[in-house]
Scaffold this active site. Sequence first.
Site, short mmCIF file in Angstrom:
data_model
loop_
_atom_site.label_atom_id
_atom_site.label_comp_id
_atom_site.label_asym_id
_atom_site.label_seq_id
_atom_site.Cartn_x
_atom_site.Cartn_y
_atom_site.Cartn_z
N THR A 1 41.41 34.70 41.13
CA THR A 1 41.22 35.85 42.01
C THR A 1 42.51 36.46 42.55
O THR A 1 42.46 37.37 43.39
CB THR A 1 40.32 35.44 43.19
N GLU A 2 43.65 36.00 42.07
CA GLU A 2 44.93 36.42 42.63
C GLU A 2 45.14 37.93 42.57
O GLU A 2 45.69 38.54 43.51
CB GLU A 2 46.08 35.71 41.91
#
Length: 260
Positions: free
Chosen positions: A136-137
């Site tokens: 999810t960065e």
Amino acid sequence: MTSQTIHIAIDERGVARLSLTRPEKHNALSAEMIDALTEAASDLRRDPGVRVVVLAGEGASFCAGGDLGWMRAQFDATRAGRIIEARRLAMMFKALNELPKPLIARVHGNAFGGGVGILSVCDMVIAAATARFGLTEVRLGIIPATISPYVIARIGEVKARPLFLSGKVIDAWQAHAADLLSRVVPEEALDEAIEAEIRHFLAASPQAAARAKALVRSLGMPISDELIDHVITQLADTWETEEAKEGVTAFFERREPSWR
């Protein structure tokens, strides 16, 4: 080794249970946990009585990624400080990846960001059907740089691209199709499935298993010191962008970033 972030228990067969013990934080990776896992990998490597290692998380999640306090510190740090912390994390993944013992991940709940990195360095990953996964960065304006060599070594570039670029959260069956997981089982059957695989590993010669693991690694994607330096630099560069500042600030302010 003493740490409040992990626990190791070794049974009479030589099966080590390495547990992440920050359930109140969904086992997010703090600086203390990163150091403790690096040290644990070294201790388990040297212990001739350890035959198999099972890596699990206590509480509701396997590992939710980076600890919020640790992330906030990166946001406020200098470039040199960020590189030091990124290298600390990279050395943890390297130590686990090169552990000369079978390493099985027992995954339940959420595995996001660094949690996906942890399962990517394991030799076998068995997950509950209810588990969820995500890199999810990019939703914070940063990139999954430090874990990227291990994730790509596991699933390949083609399957990594949509996960890296979108940051979407996927279910266990999608993660299995992407080759992140070895098996998916009902949550109530997770321990039984782990035990079945332990028996297979215990049937192997310990030294032959260690040599076989080293052989496989030598024939796969090389993860050199130069590659680790490269991804650390990529992460440091990304932290300095305006989108990273906006994404991380929005996250802590509990609002949507400007690009949404």
